[in-house]
Design an enzyme around this catalytic site. Structure first.
Site, short mmCIF file in Angstrom:
data_model
loop_
_atom_site.label_atom_id
_atom_site.label_comp_id
_atom_site.label_asym_id
_atom_site.label_seq_id
_atom_site.Cartn_x
_atom_site.Cartn_y
_atom_site.Cartn_z
N GLN A 145 29.94 -87.62 11.25
CA GLN A 145 29.38 -86.44 10.53
C GLN A 145 29.38 -85.21 11.46
O GLN A 145 29.49 -85.34 12.68
CB GLN A 145 27.94 -86.75 10.08
N TYR A 178 7.13 -86.43 7.04
CA TYR A 178 8.09 -87.49 6.71
C TYR A 178 7.93 -88.70 7.63
O TYR A 178 7.76 -89.84 7.19
CB TYR A 178 9.51 -86.92 6.82
N ASP A 212 26.37 -99.91 12.42
CA ASP A 212 26.10 -99.74 10.98
C ASP A 212 24.94 -100.65 10.58
O ASP A 212 24.99 -101.86 10.83
CB ASP A 212 27.38 -100.10 10.21
N GLY A 213 23.95 -100.06 9.94
CA GLY A 213 22.79 -100.84 9.52
C GLY A 213 23.15 -101.96 8.57
O GLY A 213 22.50 -103.01 8.56
N ASP A 273 15.27 -95.30 7.42
CA ASP A 273 15.17 -93.84 7.59
C ASP A 273 16.58 -93.28 7.56
O ASP A 273 17.16 -92.88 8.59
CB ASP A 273 14.49 -93.55 8.93
N SER A 275 19.99 -91.00 6.01
CA SER A 275 20.38 -89.74 5.38
C SER A 275 20.71 -90.06 3.91
O SER A 275 20.43 -91.16 3.44
CB SER A 275 21.58 -89.14 6.12
N ASP A 276 21.33 -89.09 3.22
CA ASP A 276 21.51 -89.26 1.77
C ASP A 276 22.72 -90.11 1.44
O ASP A 276 23.59 -90.32 2.28
CB ASP A 276 21.63 -87.86 1.14
N1 SAM Z 1 14.61 -87.82 7.47
C1 SAM Z 1 16.02 -87.71 7.12
C2 SAM Z 1 16.21 -87.75 5.63
O1 SAM Z 1 15.25 -88.05 4.93
O2 SAM Z 1 17.33 -87.45 5.19
C3 SAM Z 1 16.80 -88.81 7.83
C4 SAM Z 1 16.81 -88.58 9.30
S1 SAM Z 1 17.73 -89.63 10.31
C5 SAM Z 1 18.47 -88.42 11.28
C6 SAM Z 1 19.05 -90.25 9.28
C7 SAM Z 1 19.99 -91.11 10.15
O3 SAM Z 1 20.64 -92.13 9.38
C8 SAM Z 1 21.13 -90.32 10.81
O4 SAM Z 1 20.93 -90.29 12.20
C9 SAM Z 1 22.40 -91.08 10.42
O5 SAM Z 1 23.36 -91.12 11.45
C10 SAM Z 1 21.82 -92.45 10.12
N2 SAM Z 1 22.69 -93.31 9.29
C11 SAM Z 1 23.41 -92.95 8.20
N3 SAM Z 1 24.08 -94.02 7.72
C12 SAM Z 1 23.78 -95.09 8.53
C13 SAM Z 1 24.16 -96.47 8.55
N4 SAM Z 1 25.00 -96.97 7.63
N5 SAM Z 1 23.64 -97.26 9.52
C14 SAM Z 1 22.79 -96.76 10.46
N6 SAM Z 1 22.40 -95.45 10.51
C15 SAM Z 1 22.89 -94.63 9.54
#
Ligand code: SAM
EC number: 2.5.1.16
Length: 305
Positions: free
Chosen positions: A48, A78, A154-155, A173, A175-176
């Site tokens: 990203q 949050y 990857d989660g 936690d 992202s979208d």
């Molecule tokens: N509070 C924010 C929101 O509500 O949108 C989220 C904050 S946190 C920075 C979101 C994190 O999810 C990001 O660092 C992103 O890289 C991570 N992320 C996205 N997809 C993921 C996945 N498949 N596995 C692990 N982490 C992931």
């Protein structure tokens, strides 16, 4: 005619020079804007676009793919709610897993619970961790807790590999659902979360906005009802810089000892937090219970699923 110009992909708007506008197909026809004092970091990871800027009134701001992830001024709402809604609903949480959360804020909040012995985190993007440590030390402080083990990956894969019944709580936690987090909103992922939780274990996921994403929330509720045989609840909180000024959470428990999310059995409040640098700014037991009170349109939509 600046109004016709398309905004740059990272949201730095040409419509109002000197402002960041959060324009996205996930909230068509609207955009929250923040006045930019100075851009502090711009990068592109394998996953990203990553940007940090100093805003005029919300402190420093973390942006991923043009979407506001947190600001120094309102992140407390949050991070505290997504963490304490689940952890205060079960007695003595010991093993906690955070998926995403690369800014470290959820880790900071989990660390407040003295019963917790082990905190695993699986964040896909190392750039988010590094940038958070550099520009948001009061949030990334969570990584310094000795109970934390950081996994970069990857989660989805992490949960698939997790032994059955490992965790008392999982906090997603993310992202979208556009970009690397898309699969974190789908049923197979929820099934792997349920398998990694102990009986009566709890999960709390970032669950979008009732004003903007009711259809996504309804799909998530349907999937959670099929997967989590304890209870399935939706809660929400105000976060001024999130689209529509709020964010929701899915709170579910697996079959086993019953969990009453609406009445915290393991409440913490500002008096219990001597062991961490700062008192709670947002969470308390009253706002915990109030978070589950929904407007009628949302209550009806969720109850019908
Ligand atoms: N509070 C924010 C929101 O509500 O949108 C989220 C904050 S946190 C920075 C979101 C994190 O999810 C990001 O660092 C992103 O890289 C991570 N992320 C996205 N997809 C993921 C996945 N498949 N596995 C692990 N982490 C992931």
């Amino acid at each position: 005619d600046t109004l016709s110009k398309e905004p740059q992909p990272n949201g730095l708007s040409s419509v109002i020079p000197g402002w960041f506008s959060e324009i996205s197909p996930m909230w068509p026809g609207e955009a929250h804007s923040l006045k930019v004092e100075k851009i502090l970091f711009q990068g592109k990871s394998d996953y990203q676009d990553v940007m940090v800027f100093q805003s005029a009134t919300y402190g420093k701001v973390l942006i991923l793919d043009g979407v506001i992830q947190l600001t120094e001024r309102d992140e407390c709402a949050y991070q505290e709610m997504i963490t304490h809604l689940p952890l205060c609903s079960i007695p003595n949480p010991k093993k906690v897993l955070v998926i995403g959360g690369g800014d470290g804020g959820v880790l900071r909040e989990v660390a407040r619970h003295s019963s917790v012995e082990k905190i695993d985190i699986c964040e896909i993007d190392k750039m988010v961790v590094d940038v958070s440590k550099e520009f948001f030390p009061d949030i990334a402080v969570g990584f310094a807790d000795p109970r934390v083990t950081l996994n970069i990956g990857d989660g989805v894969a992490f949960l698939k590999a997790a032994p059955e019944g490992t965790y008392d709580a999982v906090i997603v936690d993310s992202s979208d659902p556009i970009g690397p987090a898309q699969e974190l909103f789908e049923k197979p992922f929820f099934e792997s979360v349920a398998r990694a939780l102990r009986p009566g274990g709890v999960v709390c996921t970032q669950a979008e906005s009732i004003w903007l994403h009711m259809h996504i929330i309804e799909d998530i509720v349907v999937n959670c009802r099929q997967v989590f045989k304890g209870s399935v609840n939706y809660a929400w909180t105000t976060v001024p810089t999130y689209p529509s000024g709020m964010i929701g959470f899915m709170l579910c428990s697996t079959e086993g000892p019953s969990v009453d999310f609406k009445h915290p059995v393991n409440p913490i409040d500002e008096n219990d937090c001597q062991q961490v640098a700062r008192p709670l700014k947002f969470y308390n037991r009253e706002i915990h219970s109030a978070a589950f009170c929904l407007p009628s349109f949302a209550k009806r939509a969720i109850a019908s699923k």
